[in-house]
Design a protein around this motif. Structure first.
Motif, PDB file in Angstrom:
ATOM      1  N   ALA A  25       0.840  -1.208   0.000  1.00 33.05           N
ATOM      2  CA  ALA A  25       0.000   0.000   0.000  1.00 33.05           C
ATOM      3  C   ALA A  25       0.875   1.258   0.000  1.00 33.05           C
ATOM      4  O   ALA A  25       0.578   2.222  -0.726  1.00 33.05           O
ATOM      5  CB  ALA A  25      -0.932   0.000   1.210  1.00 33.05           C
ATOM      6  N   LEU A  26       1.943   1.259   0.780  1.00 33.49           N
ATOM      7  CA  LEU A  26       2.853   2.408   0.802  1.00 33.49           C
ATOM      8  C   LEU A  26       3.549   2.600  -0.545  1.00 33.49           C
ATOM      9  O   LEU A  26       3.696   3.726  -1.025  1.00 33.49           O
ATOM     10  CB  LEU A  26       3.888   2.256   1.918  1.00 33.49           C
ATOM     11  CG  LEU A  26       3.347   2.369   3.349  1.00 33.49           C
ATOM     12  CD1 LEU A  26       4.431   2.012   4.361  1.00 33.49           C
ATOM     13  CD2 LEU A  26       2.802   3.762   3.612  1.00 33.49           C
ATOM     14  N   ILE A  86       2.433   1.605  -3.544  1.00 38.11           N
ATOM     15  CA  ILE A  86       1.441   2.068  -4.518  1.00 38.11           C
ATOM     16  C   ILE A  86       1.104   3.540  -4.283  1.00 38.11           C
ATOM     17  O   ILE A  86       1.044   4.331  -5.223  1.00 38.11           O
ATOM     18  CB  ILE A  86       0.162   1.195  -4.484  1.00 38.11           C
ATOM     19  CG1 ILE A  86       0.480  -0.209  -5.009  1.00 38.11           C
ATOM     20  CG2 ILE A  86      -0.949   1.835  -5.308  1.00 38.11           C
ATOM     21  CD1 ILE A  86      -0.665  -1.198  -4.853  1.00 38.11           C
ATOM     22  N   ARG A  87       0.916   3.912  -3.037  1.00 39.08           N
ATOM     23  CA  ARG A  87       0.586   5.312  -2.709  1.00 39.08           C
ATOM     24  C   ARG A  87       1.676   6.244  -3.226  1.00 39.08           C
ATOM     25  O   ARG A  87       1.398   7.287  -3.820  1.00 39.08           O
ATOM     26  CB  ARG A  87       0.418   5.460  -1.200  1.00 39.08           C
ATOM     27  CG  ARG A  87       0.062   6.865  -0.774  1.00 39.08           C
ATOM     28  CD  ARG A  87      -0.233   6.908   0.729  1.00 39.08           C
ATOM     29  NE  ARG A  87      -0.381   8.265   1.161  1.00 39.08           N
ATOM     30  CZ  ARG A  87       0.535   8.945   1.844  1.00 39.08           C
ATOM     31  NH1 ARG A  87       1.657   8.359   2.200  1.00 39.08           N
ATOM     32  NH2 ARG A  87       0.328  10.179   2.195  1.00 39.08           N
ATOM     33  N   ARG A  88       2.908   5.857  -3.017  1.00 39.49           N
ATOM     34  CA  ARG A  88       4.029   6.686  -3.471  1.00 39.49           C
ATOM     35  C   ARG A  88       4.075   6.760  -4.998  1.00 39.49           C
ATOM     36  O   ARG A  88       4.422   7.788  -5.564  1.00 39.49           O
ATOM     37  CB  ARG A  88       5.329   6.105  -2.922  1.00 39.49           C
ATOM     38  CG  ARG A  88       6.491   6.996  -3.159  1.00 39.49           C
ATOM     39  CD  ARG A  88       7.621   6.662  -2.202  1.00 39.49           C
ATOM     40  NE  ARG A  88       8.603   7.715  -2.270  1.00 39.49           N
ATOM     41  CZ  ARG A  88       9.816   7.556  -2.740  1.00 39.49           C
ATOM     42  NH1 ARG A  88      10.212   6.379  -3.151  1.00 39.49           N
ATOM     43  NH2 ARG A  88      10.644   8.576  -2.787  1.00 39.49           N
ATOM     44  N   GLN A  89       3.714   5.663  -5.656  1.00 43.21           N
ATOM     45  CA  GLN A  89       3.736   5.619  -7.121  1.00 43.21           C
ATOM     46  C   GLN A  89       2.743   6.602  -7.741  1.00 43.21           C
ATOM     47  O   GLN A  89       2.953   7.078  -8.843  1.00 43.21           O
ATOM     48  CB  GLN A  89       3.371   4.212  -7.605  1.00 43.21           C
ATOM     49  CG  GLN A  89       4.317   3.143  -7.190  1.00 43.21           C
ATOM     50  CD  GLN A  89       5.497   3.064  -8.107  1.00 43.21           C
ATOM     51  OE1 GLN A  89       5.332   2.935  -9.310  1.00 43.21           O
ATOM     52  NE2 GLN A  89       6.682   3.147  -7.551  1.00 43.21           N
ATOM     53  N   LEU A  90       1.654   6.879  -7.033  1.00 44.76           N
ATOM     54  CA  LEU A  90       0.589   7.716  -7.581  1.00 44.76           C
ATOM     55  C   LEU A  90       0.809   9.200  -7.339  1.00 44.76           C
ATOM     56  O   LEU A  90       0.002  10.021  -7.750  1.00 44.76           O
ATOM     57  CB  LEU A  90      -0.766   7.270  -7.024  1.00 44.76           C
ATOM     58  CG  LEU A  90      -1.156   5.845  -7.426  1.00 44.76           C
ATOM     59  CD1 LEU A  90      -2.443   5.427  -6.750  1.00 44.76           C
ATOM     60  CD2 LEU A  90      -1.265   5.724  -8.934  1.00 44.76           C
ATOM     61  N   ARG A  91       1.896   9.547  -6.667  1.00 40.08           N
ATOM     62  CA  ARG A  91       2.224  10.957  -6.431  1.00 40.08           C
ATOM     63  C   ARG A  91       3.181  11.436  -7.517  1.00 40.08           C
ATOM     64  O   ARG A  91       4.033  10.682  -7.983  1.00 40.08           O
ATOM     65  CB  ARG A  91       2.876  11.116  -5.057  1.00 40.08           C
ATOM     66  CG  ARG A  91       1.890  10.816  -3.937  1.00 40.08           C
ATOM     67  CD  ARG A  91       2.479  10.884  -2.550  1.00 40.08           C
ATOM     68  NE  ARG A  91       3.401  11.977  -2.350  1.00 40.08           N
ATOM     69  CZ  ARG A  91       4.453  11.913  -1.546  1.00 40.08           C
ATOM     70  NH1 ARG A  91       4.698  10.815  -0.877  1.00 40.08           N
ATOM     71  NH2 ARG A  91       5.252  12.946  -1.407  1.00 40.08           N
ATOM     72  N   LYS A 105       4.745   9.983 -12.677  1.00 43.37           N
ATOM     73  CA  LYS A 105       3.550   9.706 -11.884  1.00 43.37           C
ATOM     74  C   LYS A 105       2.907   8.433 -12.422  1.00 43.37           C
ATOM     75  O   LYS A 105       2.698   8.290 -13.626  1.00 43.37           O
ATOM     76  CB  LYS A 105       2.556  10.865 -11.966  1.00 43.37           C
ATOM     77  CG  LYS A 105       1.324  10.646 -11.108  1.00 43.37           C
ATOM     78  CD  LYS A 105       0.390  11.829 -11.155  1.00 43.37           C
ATOM     79  CE  LYS A 105      -0.809  11.552 -10.244  1.00 43.37           C
ATOM     80  NZ  LYS A 105      -1.716  12.686 -10.213  1.00 43.37           N
ATOM     81  N   THR A 111      -1.337   1.055 -10.978  1.00 39.15           N
ATOM     82  CA  THR A 111      -1.946   0.466  -9.781  1.00 39.15           C
ATOM     83  C   THR A 111      -2.483  -0.932 -10.076  1.00 39.15           C
ATOM     84  O   THR A 111      -2.268  -1.869  -9.301  1.00 39.15           O
ATOM     85  CB  THR A 111      -3.078   1.366  -9.253  1.00 39.15           C
ATOM     86  OG1 THR A 111      -2.523   2.639  -8.932  1.00 39.15           O
ATOM     87  CG2 THR A 111      -3.736   0.763  -8.023  1.00 39.15           C
ATOM     88  N   TRP A 156       0.304  -3.309 -10.212  1.00 39.64           N
ATOM     89  CA  TRP A 156       0.819  -3.589  -8.863  1.00 39.64           C
ATOM     90  C   TRP A 156      -0.058  -4.632  -8.183  1.00 39.64           C
ATOM     91  O   TRP A 156       0.442  -5.585  -7.580  1.00 39.64           O
ATOM     92  CB  TRP A 156       0.879  -2.320  -8.003  1.00 39.64           C
ATOM     93  CG  TRP A 156       2.205  -1.648  -8.055  1.00 39.64           C
ATOM     94  CD1 TRP A 156       2.495  -0.456  -8.645  1.00 39.64           C
ATOM     95  CD2 TRP A 156       3.430  -2.137  -7.516  1.00 39.64           C
ATOM     96  NE1 TRP A 156       3.835  -0.184  -8.501  1.00 39.64           N
ATOM     97  CE2 TRP A 156       4.430  -1.192  -7.810  1.00 39.64           C
ATOM     98  CE3 TRP A 156       3.783  -3.277  -6.813  1.00 39.64           C
ATOM     99  CZ2 TRP A 156       5.757  -1.356  -7.423  1.00 39.64           C
ATOM    100  CZ3 TRP A 156       5.109  -3.438  -6.425  1.00 39.64           C
ATOM    101  CH2 TRP A 156       6.073  -2.485  -6.730  1.00 39.64           C
TER     102      TRP A 156
END
Length: 163
Positions: A17-18, A20-25, A101, A107, A110
């Protein structure tokens, strides 16, 4: 043993989750920074695989099939990393920095990658007959997948012409 698998599963969900979250920024593409996380995950992965092998050896010798499946799993990680790299947007920002980004496709890949690791990990553990080699290979899987993705995104960023 089930509680160890449950704990590993919870940790896997948090780590993924961390990531993926970083990947979307939106982030700058960096020469070295993109390899720090995969390097840390690689160290944890080496320790995890060492632990996984020891957990099997406590019960019986390690046979070839789980090792072959582990190598195949790590190759799958590289394949997903390569596929994800193509889904990451790369562009030049207003100051000339190259930005990146992840997208919805990033996602999705992933999530598919994690599903593949879970399936392969269970298969590895079943083939080993004891221990947690498949489960313990998560960090190595993430290191190879993320490292492959980041190297390819960095290569795209280097080749990207300024706007």
């Amino acid at each position: 043993m089930h509680s160890a698998h449950a704990g590993a599963s919870v940790m896997a969900v948090v780590v993924v989750a961390l990531v993926i979250r970083r990947q979307l920024r939106t982030r700058r593409v960096r020469r070295i920074g993109s390899l720090i996380t995969p390097a840390v995950l690689g160290i944890l992965g080496t320790l995890g695989i060492t632990f996984g092998i020891a957990s099997v050896l406590k019960h019986h010798p390690l046979t070839a099939l789980p090792v072959v499946l582990l190598v195949a799993s790590l190759a799958v990680a590289a394949g997903f990393g390569s596929a994800r790299a193509r889904t990451v947007r790369v562009w030049h920002g207003p100051q000339g920095d190259v930005l990146r980004k992840g997208t919805a496709a990033t996602t999705g890949l992933w999530l598919a990658s994690v599903g593949a690791h879970i399936g392969l990990g269970l298969w590895i553990d079943h083939a080993a007959g004891a221990g947690m080699l498949g489960t313990a290979s998560l960090y190595a899987y993430l290191a190879i997948g993320l490292g492959t993705q980041n190297l390819l995104v960095r290569a795209r960023a280097t080749a990207a012409p300024p706007a």
